[in-house]
Design a protein around this motif. Structure first.
Motif, PDB file in Angstrom:
ATOM      1  N   ASP A  31     -34.222 -24.226  -2.689  1.00 24.61           N
ATOM      2  CA  ASP A  31     -35.168 -23.463  -3.502  1.00 24.61           C
ATOM      3  C   ASP A  31     -34.584 -23.297  -4.905  1.00 24.61           C
ATOM      4  OD1 ASP A  31     -33.276 -21.407  -3.427  1.00 24.61           O
ATOM      5  OD2 ASP A  31     -34.491 -20.070  -2.214  1.00 24.61           O
ATOM      6  N   TYR A  32     -35.324 -22.597  -5.756  1.00 30.06           N
ATOM      7  CA  TYR A  32     -34.943 -22.456  -7.164  1.00 30.06           C
ATOM      8  C   TYR A  32     -33.536 -21.874  -7.322  1.00 30.06           C
ATOM      9  CZ  TYR A  32     -35.189 -21.169 -12.068  1.00 30.06           C
ATOM     10  OH  TYR A  32     -34.936 -21.044 -13.401  1.00 30.06           O
ATOM     11  N   CYS A  33     -33.256 -20.775  -6.636  1.00 29.79           N
ATOM     12  CA  CYS A  33     -31.964 -20.105  -6.800  1.00 29.79           C
ATOM     13  C   CYS A  33     -30.805 -20.969  -6.310  1.00 29.79           C
ATOM     14  CB  CYS A  33     -31.969 -18.753  -6.096  1.00 29.79           C
ATOM     15  SG  CYS A  33     -32.971 -17.517  -6.951  1.00 29.79           S
ATOM     16  N   LEU A  34     -30.934 -21.544  -5.128  1.00 27.38           N
ATOM     17  CA  LEU A  34     -29.840 -22.374  -4.621  1.00 27.38           C
ATOM     18  C   LEU A  34     -29.687 -23.645  -5.438  1.00 27.38           C
ATOM     19  CD1 LEU A  34     -30.096 -21.995  -0.746  1.00 27.38           C
ATOM     20  CD2 LEU A  34     -28.564 -20.836  -2.348  1.00 27.38           C
ATOM     21  N   GLY A  35     -30.796 -24.209  -5.896  1.00 29.33           N
ATOM     22  CA  GLY A  35     -30.723 -25.392  -6.745  1.00 29.33           C
ATOM     23  C   GLY A  35     -29.975 -25.109  -8.031  1.00 29.33           C
ATOM     24  N   ASN A  36     -30.258 -23.956  -8.630  1.00 33.15           N
ATOM     25  CA  ASN A  36     -29.553 -23.601  -9.857  1.00 33.15           C
ATOM     26  C   ASN A  36     -28.077 -23.336  -9.595  1.00 33.15           C
ATOM     27  OD1 ASN A  36     -31.124 -23.726 -12.260  1.00 33.15           O
ATOM     28  ND2 ASN A  36     -32.431 -22.157 -11.380  1.00 33.15           N
ATOM     29  N   ALA A  37     -27.760 -22.729  -8.466  1.00 37.25           N
ATOM     30  CA  ALA A  37     -26.354 -22.498  -8.133  1.00 37.25           C
ATOM     31  C   ALA A  37     -25.611 -23.831  -8.032  1.00 37.25           C
ATOM     32  CB  ALA A  37     -26.241 -21.712  -6.824  1.00 37.25           C
ATOM     33  N   VAL A  38     -26.204 -24.794  -7.343  1.00 35.46           N
ATOM     34  CA  VAL A  38     -25.590 -26.122  -7.213  1.00 35.46           C
ATOM     35  C   VAL A  38     -25.429 -26.759  -8.590  1.00 35.46           C
ATOM     36  CG1 VAL A  38     -25.958 -28.463  -6.335  1.00 35.46           C
ATOM     37  CG2 VAL A  38     -26.381 -26.500  -4.853  1.00 35.46           C
ATOM     38  N   LYS A  39     -26.464 -26.619  -9.425  1.00 37.68           N
ATOM     39  CA  LYS A  39     -26.423 -27.188 -10.775  1.00 37.68           C
ATOM     40  C   LYS A  39     -25.249 -26.611 -11.563  1.00 37.68           C
ATOM     41  CE  LYS A  39     -28.941 -25.395 -13.960  1.00 37.68           C
ATOM     42  NZ  LYS A  39     -30.018 -24.947 -14.856  1.00 37.68           N
ATOM     43  N   GLU A  69     -33.022 -11.885  -1.940  1.00 41.85           N
ATOM     44  CA  GLU A  69     -34.359 -12.296  -1.538  1.00 41.85           C
ATOM     45  C   GLU A  69     -34.428 -12.471  -0.019  1.00 41.85           C
ATOM     46  OE1 GLU A  69     -35.297 -15.761  -3.855  1.00 41.85           O
ATOM     47  OE2 GLU A  69     -35.469 -14.613  -5.704  1.00 41.85           O
ATOM     48  N   LYS A  70     -33.405 -13.053   0.565  1.00 43.48           N
ATOM     49  CA  LYS A  70     -33.372 -13.258   2.021  1.00 43.48           C
ATOM     50  C   LYS A  70     -33.253 -11.932   2.771  1.00 43.48           C
ATOM     51  CE  LYS A  70     -33.795 -17.645   2.400  1.00 43.48           C
ATOM     52  NZ  LYS A  70     -34.920 -18.236   3.100  1.00 43.48           N
ATOM     53  N   GLU A  71     -32.608 -10.967   2.143  1.00 47.53           N
ATOM     54  CA  GLU A  71     -32.466  -9.643   2.762  1.00 47.53           C
ATOM     55  C   GLU A  71     -33.723  -8.790   2.590  1.00 47.53           C
ATOM     56  OE1 GLU A  71     -28.927  -8.253   0.787  1.00 47.53           O
ATOM     57  OE2 GLU A  71     -27.644  -8.924   2.430  1.00 47.53           O
ATOM     58  N   GLY A  72     -34.708  -9.327   1.881  1.00 49.50           N
ATOM     59  CA  GLY A  72     -35.954  -8.609   1.714  1.00 49.50           C
ATOM     60  C   GLY A  72     -36.092  -7.895   0.389  1.00 49.50           C
ATOM     61  N   GLY A  73     -35.070  -7.915  -0.415  1.00 47.59           N
ATOM     62  CA  GLY A  73     -35.152  -7.317  -1.749  1.00 47.59           C
ATOM     63  C   GLY A  73     -35.706  -8.337  -2.712  1.00 47.59           C
ATOM     64  N   ASN A  74     -36.026  -7.893  -3.902  1.00 44.76           N
ATOM     65  CA  ASN A  74     -36.442  -8.846  -4.919  1.00 44.76           C
ATOM     66  C   ASN A  74     -35.985  -8.337  -6.276  1.00 44.76           C
ATOM     67  OD1 ASN A  74     -38.190  -6.730  -5.302  1.00 44.76           O
ATOM     68  ND2 ASN A  74     -40.011  -7.842  -4.719  1.00 44.76           N
TER      69      ASN A  74
END
Length: 76
Positions: A31-39, A69-74
C-alpha cells in the motif's frame, strides 16, 4: 532498466541493483505507506548522502503510520 540514469523515468537512486524499486513495490502489492517506506529505505544516502538519516526517518514515519492504520487509528 537497472543502472541507467534518467532523472524522470529511471532516477539512479532508484535503479541500483537488478530491479527498480517501483517494480518491487508494485510486485509486492504494497500500500501507499509501505511502498513509501521501501522507497525511502532503498534510496537512503543515494539521492543525497547528507540526508541518509532523514530518508530513514521518513521510512520509519511511514511504517508507524501503517501500524496506526492497522491498529484502527488514522491520521499522523
Amino acid at each position: 532498466m537497472a543502472g541507467a540514469n534518467d532523472p524522470v523515468n529511471h532516477p539512479s537512486h532508484y535503479t541500483e541493483g537488478k530491479i527498480e524499486v517501483i517494480d518491487f513495490i508494485l510486485d509486492q502489492k504494497f500500500d501507499y505507506c509501505l511502498g513509501n517506506a521501501v522507497k525511502y529505505i532503498s534510496r537512503a544516502g543515494k539521492k543525497n548522502p547528507d540526508k541518509e538519516i532523514e530518508d530513514l526517518q521518513k521510512a520509519v514515519w511511514y511504517i508507524n503510520r501503517h501500524i496506526r492504520e492497522k491498529e484502527g487509528g488514522n491520521g499522523p
